[in-house]
Design a protein around this motif. Sequence first.
Motif, PDB file in Angstrom:
ATOM      1  N   ALA A  71       0.832  -1.207   0.000  1.00 29.82           N
ATOM      2  CA  ALA A  71       0.000   0.000   0.000  1.00 29.82           C
ATOM      3  C   ALA A  71       0.868   1.259   0.000  1.00 29.82           C
ATOM      4  CB  ALA A  71      -0.934  -0.001   1.203  1.00 29.82           C
ATOM      5  N   ALA A  72       1.948   1.247   0.768  1.00 28.82           N
ATOM      6  CA  ALA A  72       2.856   2.396   0.797  1.00 28.82           C
ATOM      7  C   ALA A  72       3.528   2.591  -0.554  1.00 28.82           C
ATOM      8  CB  ALA A  72       3.907   2.202   1.888  1.00 28.82           C
ATOM      9  N   PHE A  73       3.896   1.500  -1.199  1.00 27.91           N
ATOM     10  CA  PHE A  73       4.510   1.580  -2.523  1.00 27.91           C
ATOM     11  C   PHE A  73       3.538   2.173  -3.541  1.00 27.91           C
ATOM     12  CE2 PHE A  73       5.331  -0.491  -6.655  1.00 27.91           C
ATOM     13  CZ  PHE A  73       6.594   0.035  -6.925  1.00 27.91           C
ATOM     14  N   VAL A  74       2.291   1.703  -3.530  1.00 28.40           N
ATOM     15  CA  VAL A  74       1.276   2.214  -4.453  1.00 28.40           C
ATOM     16  C   VAL A  74       1.010   3.689  -4.188  1.00 28.40           C
ATOM     17  CG1 VAL A  74      -1.176   2.036  -5.116  1.00 28.40           C
ATOM     18  CG2 VAL A  74       0.206  -0.031  -4.856  1.00 28.40           C
ATOM     19  N   GLU A  75       0.924   4.065  -2.911  1.00 27.15           N
ATOM     20  CA  GLU A  75       0.673   5.474  -2.574  1.00 27.15           C
ATOM     21  C   GLU A  75       1.835   6.366  -3.007  1.00 27.15           C
ATOM     22  OE1 GLU A  75      -1.278   8.890  -0.941  1.00 27.15           O
ATOM     23  OE2 GLU A  75      -1.864   7.037  -1.932  1.00 27.15           O
ATOM     24  N   SER A  76       3.051   5.892  -2.862  1.00 26.63           N
ATOM     25  CA  SER A  76       4.192   6.710  -3.305  1.00 26.63           C
ATOM     26  C   SER A  76       4.168   6.899  -4.818  1.00 26.63           C
ATOM     27  CB  SER A  76       5.516   6.095  -2.841  1.00 26.63           C
ATOM     28  OG  SER A  76       5.783   4.898  -3.529  1.00 26.63           O
ATOM     29  N   LYS A  77       3.772   5.853  -5.550  1.00 24.99           N
ATOM     30  CA  LYS A  77       3.631   5.988  -7.014  1.00 24.99           C
ATOM     31  C   LYS A  77       2.536   6.990  -7.354  1.00 24.99           C
ATOM     32  CE  LYS A  77       6.523   2.982  -8.761  1.00 24.99           C
ATOM     33  NZ  LYS A  77       7.628   3.392  -9.602  1.00 24.99           N
ATOM     34  N   ARG A  78       1.411   6.912  -6.628  1.00 22.83           N
ATOM     35  CA  ARG A  78       0.299   7.831  -6.882  1.00 22.83           C
ATOM     36  C   ARG A  78       0.699   9.270  -6.602  1.00 22.83           C
ATOM     37  NH1 ARG A  78      -3.655  10.703  -4.703  1.00 22.83           N
ATOM     38  NH2 ARG A  78      -2.829  10.378  -2.628  1.00 22.83           N
ATOM     39  N   ILE A  81       2.590  10.838  -9.371  1.00 22.10           N
ATOM     40  CA  ILE A  81       1.773  11.173 -10.542  1.00 22.10           C
ATOM     41  C   ILE A  81       1.039  12.494 -10.334  1.00 22.10           C
ATOM     42  CG2 ILE A  81      -0.246  10.442 -11.874  1.00 22.10           C
ATOM     43  CD1 ILE A  81       0.678   7.577 -11.474  1.00 22.10           C
ATOM     44  N   VAL A  82       0.635  12.790  -9.108  1.00 22.94           N
ATOM     45  CA  VAL A  82      -0.159  13.994  -8.816  1.00 22.94           C
ATOM     46  C   VAL A  82       0.518  15.275  -9.304  1.00 22.94           C
ATOM     47  CG1 VAL A  82      -1.086  15.432  -6.949  1.00 22.94           C
ATOM     48  CG2 VAL A  82      -1.484  12.971  -6.934  1.00 22.94           C
ATOM     49  N   PRO A  83       1.782  15.551  -8.920  1.00 18.99           N
ATOM     50  CA  PRO A  83       2.385  16.804  -9.406  1.00 18.99           C
ATOM     51  C   PRO A  83       2.494  16.858 -10.930  1.00 18.99           C
ATOM     52  CG  PRO A  83       3.747  15.819  -7.692  1.00 18.99           C
ATOM     53  CD  PRO A  83       2.671  14.846  -8.021  1.00 18.99           C
ATOM     54  N   LYS A  84       2.796  15.742 -11.538  1.00 17.13           N
ATOM     55  CA  LYS A  84       2.970  15.709 -12.996  1.00 17.13           C
ATOM     56  C   LYS A  84       1.653  15.991 -13.713  1.00 17.13           C
ATOM     57  CE  LYS A  84       4.362  12.607 -16.711  1.00 17.13           C
ATOM     58  NZ  LYS A  84       3.258  11.955 -17.316  1.00 17.13           N
ATOM     59  N   GLU A  85       0.584  15.294 -13.325  1.00 11.89           N
ATOM     60  CA  GLU A  85      -0.668  15.399 -14.068  1.00 11.89           C
ATOM     61  C   GLU A  85      -1.522  16.587 -13.652  1.00 11.89           C
ATOM     62  OE1 GLU A  85      -2.871  11.760 -14.150  1.00 11.89           O
ATOM     63  OE2 GLU A  85      -1.205  10.647 -15.031  1.00 11.89           O
ATOM     64  N   ILE A  86      -1.551  16.898 -12.366  1.00 11.44           N
ATOM     65  CA  ILE A  86      -2.457  17.954 -11.904  1.00 11.44           C
ATOM     66  C   ILE A  86      -1.766  19.311 -11.886  1.00 11.44           C
ATOM     67  CG2 ILE A  86      -3.838  18.774  -9.953  1.00 11.44           C
ATOM     68  CD1 ILE A  86      -4.541  15.880  -9.400  1.00 11.44           C
ATOM     69  N   SER A  96      -4.279   9.107 -14.156  1.00 13.51           N
ATOM     70  CA  SER A  96      -4.125   8.043 -15.154  1.00 13.51           C
ATOM     71  C   SER A  96      -3.851   6.687 -14.507  1.00 13.51           C
ATOM     72  CB  SER A  96      -2.986   8.393 -16.114  1.00 13.51           C
ATOM     73  OG  SER A  96      -1.762   8.457 -15.412  1.00 13.51           O
ATOM     74  N   MET A  97      -3.483   6.680 -13.244  1.00 12.75           N
ATOM     75  CA  MET A  97      -3.198   5.421 -12.529  1.00 12.75           C
ATOM     76  C   MET A  97      -4.496   4.660 -12.326  1.00 12.75           C
ATOM     77  SD  MET A  97      -1.170   5.189  -8.953  1.00 12.75           S
ATOM     78  CE  MET A  97      -0.484   3.665  -8.371  1.00 12.75           C
ATOM     79  N   ILE A  98      -4.522   3.398 -12.749  1.00 16.67           N
ATOM     80  CA  ILE A  98      -5.762   2.632 -12.662  1.00 16.67           C
ATOM     81  C   ILE A  98      -6.010   2.139 -11.235  1.00 16.67           C
ATOM     82  CG2 ILE A  98      -5.710   1.936 -15.086  1.00 16.67           C
ATOM     83  CD1 ILE A  98      -4.703  -0.804 -14.146  1.00 16.67           C
ATOM     84  N   VAL A  99      -7.269   1.976 -10.900  1.00 18.55           N
ATOM     85  CA  VAL A  99      -7.670   1.591  -9.555  1.00 18.55           C
ATOM     86  C   VAL A  99      -7.230   0.168  -9.222  1.00 18.55           C
ATOM     87  CG1 VAL A  99      -9.961   0.706 -10.122  1.00 18.55           C
ATOM     88  CG2 VAL A  99      -9.574   1.787  -7.907  1.00 18.55           C
ATOM     89  N   PHE A 100      -6.977  -0.651 -10.226  1.00 21.58           N
ATOM     90  CA  PHE A 100      -6.580  -2.034  -9.978  1.00 21.58           C
ATOM     91  C   PHE A 100      -5.183  -2.141  -9.382  1.00 21.58           C
ATOM     92  CE2 PHE A 100      -9.936  -2.656 -13.179  1.00 21.58           C
ATOM     93  CZ  PHE A 100     -10.780  -3.429 -12.402  1.00 21.58           C
ATOM     94  N   CYS A 101      -4.470  -1.027  -9.297  1.00 22.42           N
ATOM     95  CA  CYS A 101      -3.182  -1.030  -8.583  1.00 22.42           C
ATOM     96  C   CYS A 101      -3.387  -1.299  -7.094  1.00 22.42           C
ATOM     97  CB  CYS A 101      -2.454   0.296  -8.779  1.00 22.42           C
ATOM     98  SG  CYS A 101      -1.874   0.546 -10.453  1.00 22.42           S
ATOM     99  N   LEU A 102      -4.609  -1.076  -6.607  1.00 20.24           N
ATOM    100  CA  LEU A 102      -4.926  -1.337  -5.204  1.00 20.24           C
ATOM    101  C   LEU A 102      -5.209  -2.815  -4.937  1.00 20.24           C
ATOM    102  CD1 LEU A 102      -7.346   1.657  -4.562  1.00 20.24           C
ATOM    103  CD2 LEU A 102      -4.940   1.481  -3.909  1.00 20.24           C
ATOM    104  N   ALA A 103      -5.460  -3.585  -5.993  1.00 15.93           N
ATOM    105  CA  ALA A 103      -5.852  -4.988  -5.835  1.00 15.93           C
ATOM    106  C   ALA A 103      -4.837  -5.831  -5.055  1.00 15.93           C
ATOM    107  CB  ALA A 103      -6.132  -5.610  -7.200  1.00 15.93           C
TER     108      ALA A 103
END
Length: 159
Positions: A71-78, A81-86, A96-103
């Motif tokens: 979960a920490a790894f996925v959150e760090s990736k997310r 992405i936030v500064p780049k895209e938003i 653009s990160m898909i929700v299935f990364c949480l699976a």
Amino acid sequence: MKLVLNTIPIWVTSLTFGISVAQASTSSVKQGATMNRKVGNNFRIPPASIYSLGARIGIGMGFSVLAMTVAAFVESKRLKIVPKEIIHEGKRGPLSMIVFCLAPQYLILGSGDGFTLVGLQEYFYAQVPASMRNLSYLNSFLIIIVDLFGGKGDKNLDW
């Protein structure tokens, strides 16, 4: 009668297993009491708590640590992405990160729950006196009450 006789070899071979399980909850706890149980500066592990590893609970806790790591790894990736895209691209709406990364974290946590909850249920059922088992009904009642009245103010949720 034949079926009963056929179960004797299984009973005899599982007898040793029963003895080893009884050993873990008695002599091993006494052994642990004589060992260094210190973790950090001010905390000592209770000698009987090591028994939780044999009751599947420790395996489930290991799974939960793994799930939180994922979960920490996925959150760090997310968060990368936030500064780049938003911020830089000015994008509105979902990332653009898909929700299935949480699976993976949910699959790992679900597997850990299988070990932990079954083990805890077995442990507490064996350890709690019969007079206190009725408290589980009170706990269920409290969960129902909180569920009924707790979610009323969440009008901003879109589910």
